[in-house]
Enzyme design. Structure first.
Site, PDB file in Angstrom:
ATOM      1  N   LYS A   1       0.882  -1.174   0.000  1.00 10.35           N
ATOM      2  CA  LYS A   1       0.000   0.000   0.000  1.00 10.35           C
ATOM      3  C   LYS A   1       0.915   1.218   0.000  1.00 10.35           C
ATOM      4  CE  LYS A   1      -1.989   2.940   1.940  1.00 10.35           C
ATOM      5  NZ  LYS A   1      -1.809   4.371   1.589  1.00 10.35           N
TER       6      LYS A   1
ATOM      7  N   CYS B   1      13.556  10.690   7.160  1.00  8.90           N
ATOM      8  CA  CYS B   1      13.375  10.309   8.558  1.00  8.90           C
ATOM      9  C   CYS B   1      14.672  10.463   9.337  1.00  8.90           C
ATOM     10  CB  CYS B   1      12.883   8.879   8.652  1.00  8.90           C
ATOM     11  SG  CYS B   1      14.000   7.724   7.855  1.00  8.90           S
TER      12      CYS B   1
HETATM   13  N1  LIG Z   1      12.207   5.303  10.375  1.00  8.12           N
HETATM   14  C1  LIG Z   1      12.232   5.289   9.068  1.00  8.12           C
HETATM   15  O1  LIG Z   1      12.950   4.524   8.438  1.00  8.12           O
HETATM   16  C2  LIG Z   1      11.369   6.252   8.284  1.00  8.12           C
HETATM   17  C3  LIG Z   1      11.596   6.395   6.931  1.00  8.12           C
HETATM   18  C4  LIG Z   1      10.810   7.300   6.209  1.00  8.12           C
HETATM   19  C5  LIG Z   1       9.811   8.024   6.829  1.00  8.12           C
HETATM   20  N2  LIG Z   1       9.618   7.865   8.139  1.00  8.12           N
HETATM   21  C6  LIG Z   1       8.570   8.655   8.804  1.00  8.12           C
HETATM   22  O2  LIG Z   1       7.427   8.725   7.972  1.00  8.12           O
HETATM   23  C7  LIG Z   1       6.713   9.935   8.212  1.00  8.12           C
HETATM   24  C8  LIG Z   1       6.337  10.585   6.897  1.00  8.12           C
HETATM   25  O3  LIG Z   1       5.615   9.689   6.106  1.00  8.12           O
HETATM   26  P1  LIG Z   1       4.025   9.707   5.985  1.00  8.12           P
HETATM   27  O4  LIG Z   1       3.519  11.065   6.307  1.00  8.12           O
HETATM   28  O5  LIG Z   1       3.668   9.073   4.688  1.00  8.12           O
HETATM   29  O6  LIG Z   1       3.589   8.733   7.167  1.00  8.12           O
HETATM   30  P2  LIG Z   1       2.110   8.282   7.539  1.00  8.12           P
HETATM   31  O7  LIG Z   1       2.252   7.529   8.811  1.00  8.12           O
HETATM   32  O8  LIG Z   1       1.156   9.399   7.474  1.00  8.12           O
HETATM   33  O9  LIG Z   1       1.683   7.303   6.355  1.00  8.12           O
HETATM   34  C9  LIG Z   1       2.434   6.155   6.035  1.00  8.12           C
HETATM   35  C10 LIG Z   1       1.535   5.150   5.342  1.00  8.12           C
HETATM   36  O10 LIG Z   1       0.583   4.627   6.271  1.00  8.12           O
HETATM   37  C11 LIG Z   1      -0.718   4.678   5.722  1.00  8.12           C
HETATM   38  N3  LIG Z   1      -1.656   4.776   6.833  1.00  8.12           N
HETATM   39  C12 LIG Z   1      -2.034   5.872   7.517  1.00  8.12           C
HETATM   40  N4  LIG Z   1      -2.882   5.537   8.521  1.00  8.12           N
HETATM   41  C13 LIG Z   1      -3.043   4.191   8.472  1.00  8.12           C
HETATM   42  C14 LIG Z   1      -3.789   3.253   9.236  1.00  8.12           C
HETATM   43  N5  LIG Z   1      -4.532   3.623  10.280  1.00  8.12           N
HETATM   44  N6  LIG Z   1      -3.729   1.953   8.890  1.00  8.12           N
HETATM   45  C15 LIG Z   1      -2.959   1.545   7.853  1.00  8.12           C
HETATM   46  N7  LIG Z   1      -2.243   2.386   7.091  1.00  8.12           N
HETATM   47  C16 LIG Z   1      -2.261   3.695   7.404  1.00  8.12           C
HETATM   48  C17 LIG Z   1      -0.660   5.881   4.794  1.00  8.12           C
HETATM   49  O11 LIG Z   1      -1.695   5.838   3.849  1.00  8.12           O
HETATM   50  C18 LIG Z   1       0.726   5.714   4.187  1.00  8.12           C
HETATM   51  O12 LIG Z   1       0.708   4.756   3.148  1.00  8.12           O
HETATM   52  C19 LIG Z   1       7.628  10.760   9.080  1.00  8.12           C
HETATM   53  O13 LIG Z   1       7.196  10.668  10.415  1.00  8.12           O
HETATM   54  C20 LIG Z   1       8.976  10.059   8.950  1.00  8.12           C
HETATM   55  O14 LIG Z   1       9.844  10.248  10.029  1.00  8.12           O
HETATM   56  C21 LIG Z   1      10.356   6.990   8.884  1.00  8.12           C
HETATM   57  O1  LIG Z   2      13.415   8.674   5.230  1.00  5.12           O
HETATM   58  C1  LIG Z   2      13.996   7.733   5.711  1.00  5.12           C
HETATM   59  C2  LIG Z   2      15.108   7.097   5.105  1.00  5.12           C
HETATM   60  C3  LIG Z   2      15.282   5.787   5.282  1.00  5.12           C
HETATM   61  C4  LIG Z   2      16.326   5.107   4.633  1.00  5.12           C
HETATM   62  C5  LIG Z   2      16.352   3.760   4.529  1.00  5.12           C
HETATM   63  O2  LIG Z   2      15.412   2.975   4.973  1.00  5.12           O
HETATM   64  C6  LIG Z   2      17.472   3.098   3.924  1.00  5.12           C
HETATM   65  O3  LIG Z   2      18.456   3.760   3.537  1.00  5.12           O
HETATM   66  O4  LIG Z   2      17.413   1.877   3.816  1.00  5.12           O
END
Ligand SMILES: NC(=O)c1ccc[n+]([C@@H]2O[C@H](COP(=O)([O-])OP(=O)(O)OC[C@H]3O[C@@H](n4cnc5c(N)ncnc54)[C@H](O)[C@@H]3O)[C@@H](O)[C@H]2O)c1
Ligand SMILES: O=C/C=C/C=C(\O)C(=O)O
Length: 484
Positions: free
Chosen positions: A176, A286
């Site tokens: 998704k 992130c």
């Molecule tokens: N730790 C990591 O590796 C990493 C990497 C990239 C991004 N992030 C984090 O992601 C965030 C930004 O991304 P975003 O805004 O797309 O995140 P988000 O949590 O809003 O959405 C992520 C996904 O989850 C889905 N989703 C939302 N609510 C849901 C539910 N209740 N059930 C199932 N699916 C659901 C969304 O449609 C989307 O596909 C930031 O907080 C960032 O720090 C973390």
């Molecule tokens: O925004 C987050 C970046 C994550 C990076 C990775 O998960 C990766 O480099 O494998």
């Protein structure tokens, strides 16, 4: 208008319900996305199950490895298509996507093809009272159908970072993608068909979270495990959904990552690295740095140099080679980031640079642009120092002592990443050991060896993915004990 379909059982599937995808550059409508309902998610899960019990499940590791390598080659063959799709959805500079997003999309298949063909399991020879003994050996088996829930910031990279190991381990997936970035996941469906991936191994369903495809995937009893990257709050909701049926989760979530810059650092390298860690992908990484702690003797010089760097960033279209910064992902995210810009000012921050909306020419004025922004003059208790903003902005604060800065860096609910800048490697080692985070970079940032464990501690994540660590999540380790 471009139509973005679901990809189920090797077919592109249209639905009656759809939603609009707007360009972050100028808010123009660029695609109609077909939203999967319960019926489509059911069909995707059923196709994934059938593939698992069918041709995919019967393949040898060597055959799977060949297919994964073919997928990587297939991405590279269509590099320009992936690049165009990713830049259209996100508005990010081509120079960035062509160096990071798309190559990593291919590498994420190659690296796990390499891991899976060479990883051993354990064996114990055991004595028994009758003197004949027993042999124990472990075998890895796929967990089954894996639900893959993805964010919008590095869409292809983060999706394949999960799909690569999931398939290498013999699972099938229902992906998704984020509603903001539907294109590259769908394009990967074309590559899957081109390389002869069995139908149903890779499925894509489009939609939102609650009441839509995200919820339907994560609550589906036919999904055996869920891997998620996104916000911490969403991760917690997904963990709750996964508790029905006691299904395992792997969560990569938010951060409020510090950089610690000691006075003895290579100053230019620290500036170059911090520029990237604050502003790359318009701050929507992130691992990005939203708090910079600089040792007092070089504080003013550091702030001045970062200000110069930020003011030298060219905001522009993806295809313009001079572009250093794209827009944020959406109008909604722009509102969120600007609310922090307003809050910082209201709290009395010194706005070193930026703090508002840039003047963009022509139709770009309608896009999700914000200025690269640097603040000083707020302390660790401020929301600017505590809450993830996910924009091109950072708070710089001075520090005086190693113990003090470690305590302050750790004073957060998050624990994803930290950068430490110093020439004293004994100190770097000492500090890295005490930082509460899953990832510490010394004199670098986002330098990735894909064999290493990747993930967050505290509120930033559960579990580690990368190299053999991905196998912990994507396989069940089974012990076979043979009494001789
Ligand atoms: N730790 C990591 O590796 C990493 C990497 C990239 C991004 N992030 C984090 O992601 C965030 C930004 O991304 P975003 O805004 O797309 O995140 P988000 O949590 O809003 O959405 C992520 C996904 O989850 C889905 N989703 C939302 N609510 C849901 C539910 N209740 N059930 C199932 N699916 C659901 C969304 O449609 C989307 O596909 C930031 O907080 C960032 O720090 C973390
Ligand atoms: O925004 C987050 C970046 C994550 C990076 C990775 O998960 C990766 O480099 O494998």
């Amino acid at each position: 208008m471009k139509q973005i379909h679901n990809f189920i059982n090797g077919e592109f599937v249209a639905t009656a319900k759809s939603f609009d995808k707007f360009s972050p550059l100028d808010n123009a409508l660029i695609a109609t996305v077909h939203e999967a309902g319960k019926a489509e998610v059911d069909a995707a899960v059923a196709a994934a199950r059938a593939a698992l019990n069918g041709p995919w499940g019967r393949m040898t590791v060597a055959e799977r490895v060949d297919l994964l390598n073919a997928v990587a080659d297939g991405i590279n063959k269509r590099f320009d298509d992936f690049l165009a799709a990713e830049c259209a959805d996100t508005g990010k500079p081509r120079s960035l996507a062509s160096h990071i997003d798309i190559p990593r999309g291919a590498a994420n298949f190659k690296v796990f093809a390499d891991v899976i063909k060479s990883v051993p399991t354990e064996f114990f020879e055991m004595a028994t009272p009758d003197g004949r003994g027993a042999l124990n050996y472990a075998v890895r088996r796929p967990v089954g159908v894996v639900g893959v829930i993805c964010p919008w910031n590095l869409p292809l990279l983060l999706m394949t970072w999960k799909v690569g190991p999931a398939l290498a381990c013999g699972n099938t997936v229902v992906v998704k993608p984020s509603e903001e970035t539907p294109q590259t996941a769908t394009l990967l469906g074309e590559v899957m068909n081109e390389v002869g991936m069995p139908k149903g191994v890779y499925n894509v369903v489009h939609g939102f979270g609650p009441g839509s495809a995200g919820e339907f995937v994560t609550t589906h009893p036919g999904v055996n495990a869920i891997t998620f990257t996104g916000e911490t709050r969403t991760g917690a909701a997904i963990m709750k959904a996964a508790s029905d049926g006691a299904r395992p989760v792997s969560l990569e979530m938010g951060g409020k990552n510090p950089a610690i810059v000691f006075a003895d650092c290579d100053f230019d390298a620290a500036i170059e690295g911090t520029m990237r860690s604050v502003f790359a992908n318009c701050g929507q990484v992130c691992l990005g740095t939203e708090r910079v702690y600089v040792e007092r003797p070089i504080f003013d010089r550091f702030v001045e140099a970062l200000k110069r760097g930020a003011e030298g960033l060219r905001l522009g279209r993806p295809e313009d080679a001079a572009t250093g910064l794209g827009p944020l992902i959406s109008q909604e995210h722009k509102r969120k980031v600007l609310s922090y810009y307003d809050k910082a000012r209201a709290l009395g921050a010194t706005v070193v640079t930026g703090g508002g909306v840039p003047d963009m020419p022509g139709e770009l004025a309608n896009g999700a642009w914000v200025q690269p922004t640097i603040w000083t003059g707020l302390d660790d208790s401020s929301p600017i120092a505590r809450e993830e903003i996910f924009g091109p902005c950072t708070l710089i604060q001075p520090f005086d002592a190693e113990d003090e800065v470690i305590r302050r860096a750790n004073d957060t609910e998050y624990g994803l990443a930290c950068s430490v800048w110093t020439k004293d490697l004994a100190r770097a080692h000492r500090v890295a050991g005490q930082i509460e985070a899953g990832l510490v970079w010394v004199n670098s940032w986002f330098l990735r060896d894909l064999r290493t464990p990747f993930g967050g501690s505290k509120q930033s994540g559960i579990g580690r993915e990368g190299g053999v660590h991905s196998l912990e999540f994507y396989t069940e380790l089974k012990n076979v004990c043979i009494k001789l």
